[in-house]
Design an enzyme around this catalytic site. Structure first.
Site, mmCIF file in Angstrom:
data_model
loop_
_atom_site.group_PDB
_atom_site.id
_atom_site.type_symbol
_atom_site.label_atom_id
_atom_site.label_comp_id
_atom_site.label_asym_id
_atom_site.label_seq_id
_atom_site.Cartn_x
_atom_site.Cartn_y
_atom_site.Cartn_z
ATOM 1 N N GLU A 493 103.552 -27.276 12.360
ATOM 2 C CA GLU A 493 103.281 -28.703 12.553
ATOM 3 C C GLU A 493 102.714 -29.298 11.269
ATOM 4 O O GLU A 493 101.853 -28.695 10.632
ATOM 5 C CB GLU A 493 102.298 -28.859 13.723
ATOM 6 C CG GLU A 493 102.946 -28.429 15.046
ATOM 7 C CD GLU A 493 101.934 -27.905 16.065
ATOM 8 O OE1 GLU A 493 100.753 -28.244 15.962
ATOM 9 O OE2 GLU A 493 102.366 -27.138 16.948
ATOM 10 N N SER A 523 105.202 -27.374 19.097
ATOM 11 C CA SER A 523 105.743 -26.323 19.966
ATOM 12 C C SER A 523 105.282 -24.965 19.430
ATOM 13 O O SER A 523 106.047 -24.253 18.780
ATOM 14 C CB SER A 523 107.280 -26.363 19.947
ATOM 15 O OG SER A 523 107.779 -27.653 20.170
ATOM 16 N N GLU A 524 104.040 -24.629 19.714
ATOM 17 C CA GLU A 524 103.511 -23.388 19.130
ATOM 18 C C GLU A 524 104.325 -22.160 19.544
ATOM 19 O O GLU A 524 104.538 -21.244 18.743
ATOM 20 C CB GLU A 524 102.032 -23.194 19.512
ATOM 21 C CG GLU A 524 101.066 -24.070 18.741
ATOM 22 C CD GLU A 524 100.975 -25.492 19.254
ATOM 23 O OE1 GLU A 524 101.562 -25.780 20.320
ATOM 24 O OE2 GLU A 524 100.318 -26.330 18.593
ATOM 25 N N ALA A 548 93.179 -21.566 15.500
ATOM 26 C CA ALA A 548 93.239 -20.307 16.258
ATOM 27 C C ALA A 548 93.270 -20.587 17.758
ATOM 28 O O ALA A 548 93.896 -19.848 18.521
ATOM 29 C CB ALA A 548 92.050 -19.430 15.914
ATOM 30 N N ASP A 549 92.609 -21.674 18.134
ATOM 31 C CA ASP A 549 92.547 -22.033 19.562
ATOM 32 C C ASP A 549 93.937 -22.259 20.156
ATOM 33 O O ASP A 549 94.111 -22.218 21.360
ATOM 34 C CB ASP A 549 91.744 -23.325 19.726
ATOM 35 C CG ASP A 549 90.471 -23.322 18.909
ATOM 36 O OD1 ASP A 549 89.392 -23.302 19.507
ATOM 37 O OD2 ASP A 549 90.564 -23.314 17.670
ATOM 38 N N HIS A 591 88.625 -26.317 19.390
ATOM 39 C CA HIS A 591 89.143 -26.293 18.018
ATOM 40 C C HIS A 591 88.266 -25.464 17.078
ATOM 41 O O HIS A 591 88.397 -25.591 15.866
ATOM 42 C CB HIS A 591 89.230 -27.713 17.436
ATOM 43 C CG HIS A 591 90.459 -28.476 17.827
ATOM 44 N ND1 HIS A 591 90.776 -28.741 19.128
ATOM 45 C CD2 HIS A 591 91.456 -29.037 17.089
ATOM 46 C CE1 HIS A 591 91.902 -29.449 19.168
ATOM 47 N NE2 HIS A 591 92.336 -29.631 17.943
#
Ligand SMILES: Cc1ncc(C[n+]2csc(CCOP(=O)(O)OP(=O)(O)O)c2C)c(N)n1
Ligand SMILES: [Mg+2]
Length: 815
Positions: A493, A523-524, A548-549, A591
């Protein structure tokens, strides 16, 4: 130059309507006469072969024997009896360089694709594959006593490799480490099949991306079940595949939209749930295409109970992909006559329904049509069926024979040996890395050239703006990768014009064409999945997750896909993916979490966390030189930090740091402090106080990596000091440091004055920026912990509670 896609209010607010076009259903109008008798015979033979292959599996699972041969198969058997026409039709239209990815129910697809490839490859090519694949390990038992043609040998080789894989034999495609639901054979264009429902939906787009970026021929097919269309990663994979940029912004010579068909093997059922009428509302899976793009993904519903409409549709859709107008969605209707697995009592459907589909069964129906047409005789059909059935039975016999087809020895270390690749760079598809400008003209390169790479400048501390920092170090390593590895691409992203979420990529927009650095949809799952698919095809991908979250959003792709395919392929495939994950702070509960422990727990991932410019550059270089998946954690706290430890500074030249090696950041004799991540700087501050107030010299070592990790230097330090404190910013419960502490306790037991002490963040959600000092380890916590639990410090008065009593009280509360 940033892109500029103008958004005009007048146009946006003008009244109009969105148009959809009709989606064809059962529109095939071809006939048998469109095919040669020889082809029709092969189609029939392939369907019979799949039926026989799976009938044997069904019989041994339910009765323990087939034709007098007893065998106990312990593993799964997700059969596709009834779906043969759909599989054969798909494969018949594909070439060997077209690649298929599938699901847990993929025996039929695998076999069909293999049969198709065997017919289309030359004898010389087949021999080469059979002789070189695992140095002939599959071929040797098969070729003994074989006197037929090369194609007949290849057929036996292929069936034998499949059965052996299902029975977990050394002679399986993947030495039995993949097994029934994951069997694949890349030389025939059969790529990993996934026991995670919809798993291929996010991976196959990465394979299609590889073909586009590296100008490779062929298309990719993602075979996924109807129920899989309820899975988020499938939607993400579709979105990723349909991004406008392939056609609007990328170099047109690459070929346009991704060459991928999402092929729904629509058998109307999940296990027992029914997507249509019960668990979804879409009515026709093909309808989904209408929500994706103006072409509606060229979606179509076809009769997959007849091989001919499937062949016709695949041929037409393939042309669409070759014209750069992908992606495509096919809704291939079929029916699973068999249960979900042999233990399935079919309690969710009526006997009458099964009987009606059995009456319409594609194999006898196709045979009857062939006989009616007089294109083939019943003798010819019987002979084709009987010959393949006897080859299947013989290969089944051979694969169950423990002497000819052994398992890996009982004390084998194979699963571990193949988990990481010892190979260097995989073979490269294109020769010259594509760049848009000479490196010397790049604005970021010029800017970095003026920065100071040493801890001090003429004896003075380096001002922040002038320091060569962690961000620059990462850029320099990535730049090296982009300029030396033609397949290397980066995406995620806000990666391009924005410069990556935290500006590591700033300057690369000017240097790299779109297809080597691009923004993706949010869209991880697809970001990580596509990186996996890209790597499985032989390319190097650098994917970025902003925080990381957000790993949770890509959980399956990280934990089950990225981590596992090297081992599940017994080392046939490599996974050169660097997954850059930024670890936040100041942004609260969702976050600012350090989730090193989650990835550390998963076998198959390398997990590194450098926090100095010197380490960041050397470790990124090493990650990009290897062929393993590396979770590359980057702390937002330290992106701006200059080098504080290496007096000679960060070299301009290329260098690598062994990912497993901890680093002594400050030598000392009285106590060992081990850190991972930005807690290094907390430990330095604490050590300064310890020295000033107590004359106590701590040795500070940064692990730099959670996996792999060389314990030898850690052991040497602890044996020297006899005292051990371990610190990281991750919550204390399940912290990586507990594993390190437990191991060092065993390795150094006789040298330790007392048990090691782990200090992590509190076992809470991360609070707001203003409250973070309550949560993350502070220098005072370390000194108090040392005082309370390692060595009383004269005159010290603790200000925080690091007592043993706090451990039990907090654990009792779950906090
Ligand atoms: C992520 C995930 N959820 C659930 C399952 C358990 N499961 C295995 S097969 C299956 C049904 C899949 O249906 P579909 O996608 O239509 O494929 P089919 O089995 O019909 O070929 C389920 C729920 C799984 N393997 N993976
Ligand atoms: Mg289904």
């Amino acid at each position: 130059m940033p892109k500029s896609i103008l958004i005009e209010p007048e146009k946006v607010f003008a009244p109009h309507s969105i148009r959809f076009t009709d989606i064809p259903v059962n529109a095939h109008s071809g006939s048998l006469a469109d095919h040669t008798p020889e082809d029709l015979l092969h189609i029939y033979q392939d369907m019979c072969a799949i039926r026989e292959f799976e009938t044997i599996l069904n019989e041994i699972k339910t009765k323990g024997a087939y034709k007098g041969l007893t065998y106990n198969h312990a593993g799964p058997a997700h059969l596709s009896i009834g779906q043969e026409a759909a599989a054969v039709g798909m494969a018949f239209a594909l070439d060997p360089h077209d690649h298929v990815f599938g699901s847990h129910r993929s025996h039929g697809e695998i076999l069909a694709k293999g049969f198709s490839a065997i017919r289309k490859l030359t004898d010389a090519h087949l021999l080469d594959i059979m002789r070189t694949y695992r140095e002939g390990a599959i071929l040797r038992p098969v070729e003994k006593n074989h006197s037929g043609s090369v194609k007949a040998l290849a057929l036996r080789f292929f069936i034998y490799g499949a059965y052996s894989e299902i029975f977990a034999r050394e002679t399986g495609f993947n030495r039995g480490l993949g097994g029934s639901m994951h069997a694949f054979f890349a030389p025939f264009g059969i790529y990993p099949n996934n026991a995670i429902v919809g798993g291929s939906g996010s991976i196959a787009p990465g394979a299609a991306l590889f073909k586009r970026v590296n100008r490779q021929p062929g298309i990719v097919v993602a075979n996924i079940g109807d129920a899989s269309f309820g899975c988020g990663p499938v939607w993400e994979g579709i979105t990723f595949s349909a991004m406008d940029q392939y056609r609007n912004l990328w170099d047109q010579s690459l070929g346009g939209g991704l060459p991928i068909i999402f092929n729904c093997m629509n058998n109307f059922y999940g296990m027992g749930g029914q997507p249509v009428g019960e668990t979804m509302a879409v009515e026709f899976i093909a309808r989904i295409g209408a929500g994706v793009n103006p072409e509606q993904m060229h979606a179509e519903r076809i009769n997959g109970y007849d091989p001919l409409p499937v062949i016709d549709a695949f041929r037409r859709k393939k042309r669409i992909l070759e014209e750069g107008r992908g992606p495509v969605l096919l809704d291939t209707v079929t029916y699973r006559i068999s249960g979900h697995s042999p233990s399935d009592a079919s309690s969710y459907r009526s006997k009458e329904e099964i009987e009606r589909w059995q009456q319409a069964d594609s194999i006898p129906a196709f045979r009857a049509r062939l006989l009616d047409s007089a294109l083939l005789t019943s003798n010819a059909l019987d002979a084709a069926r009987d010959s393949v059935e006897s080859a299947i039975f013989e290969m089944f016999q051979l694969a169950t024979d423990l002497e000819a087809s052994p398992r890996v020895p009982i004390n084998s270390e194979l699963p571990g040996e193949v988990m990481f690749s010892s190979a260097g760079l995989p073979a490269r598809a294109v020769a010259v890395p594509e760049l848009l400008q000479p490196i010397s003209e790049n604005p970021r390169v010029k800017q970095i050239a003026g920065k100071i790479r040493t801890p001090t400048d003429q004896g003075q501390p380096v001002p922040k703006m002038k320091a060569f920092n962690v961000r620059d170090a990462l850029f320099e390593a990535l730049l090296h990768g982009f300029t030396t590895d033609p397949t290397m691409i980066a995406f995620g992203e806000e990666n391009r014009d924005w410069g990556g979420a935290f500006a590591v990529y700033r300057g690369l927009t000017e240097l790299l064409p779109y297809h080597r650095l691009f923004n993706t949809s949010i869209s991880e799952a697809a970001i990580v999945g596509a990186a996996v698919g890209y790597a499985l095809e032989g390319g190097r991908a650098v994917a970025e997750l902003m925080y990381a979250d957000f790993m949770g959003r890509a959980g399956d792709e990280i934990f089950n896909q990225l981590a596992k395919w090297q081992a599940m392929s017994a080392g046939q495939l490599t996974m050169p993916v660097v997954l850059r994950i930024s670890v936040g702070s100041k942004y609260g509960a969702q976050h600012s979490q350090d989730w090193t422990a989650l990835v550390h727990h998963i076998p198959g991932l390398k997990v590194v966390y450098p926090v100095t410019p010197y380490d960041a550059k050397g470790m990124m270089n090493a990650a990009l030189a290897g062929a393993d998946p590396v979770i590359f954690l980057e702390s937002q706290k330290v992106y701006d930090y200059g080098e504080m430890f290496v007096e000679t500074g960060v070299p301009q030249e290329y260098y690598e740091i062994d990912l497993a090696e901890p680093s002594v950041k400050r030598p000392g004799r009285d106590l060992t402090i081990l850190t991972l991540g930005p807690a290094l700087y907390t430990a330095i501050a604490a050590a300064d106080t310890l020295k000033q107030k107590h004359g106590f010299e701590a040795e500070i070592m940064d692990l730099r990596a959670a996996t792999p990790l060389n314990y030898e230097p850690l052991v040497a330090s602890v044996r020297k000091t006899g005292k051990l404190l371990l610190v990281s910013d991750a919550v204390e419960r399940g912290n990586v440091m507990h594993t390190v502490a437990a191991n060092l306790t065993q390795l150094c037991f006789d040298h330790l004055d007392g048990p090691p002490v782990v200090v992590g963040a509190r076992n809470w959600i991360t609070p707001a920026a203003e409250l973070e000092t309550l949560f993350f380890p502070q220098p005072a916590w370390l000194i108090d912990a040392i005082h309370e639990r390692i060595l009383p410090l004269k005159g010290h008065k603790p200000t925080t509670n690091q007592s043993l009593a706090a451990i039990t009280a907090r654990a009792r509360q779950g906090t």
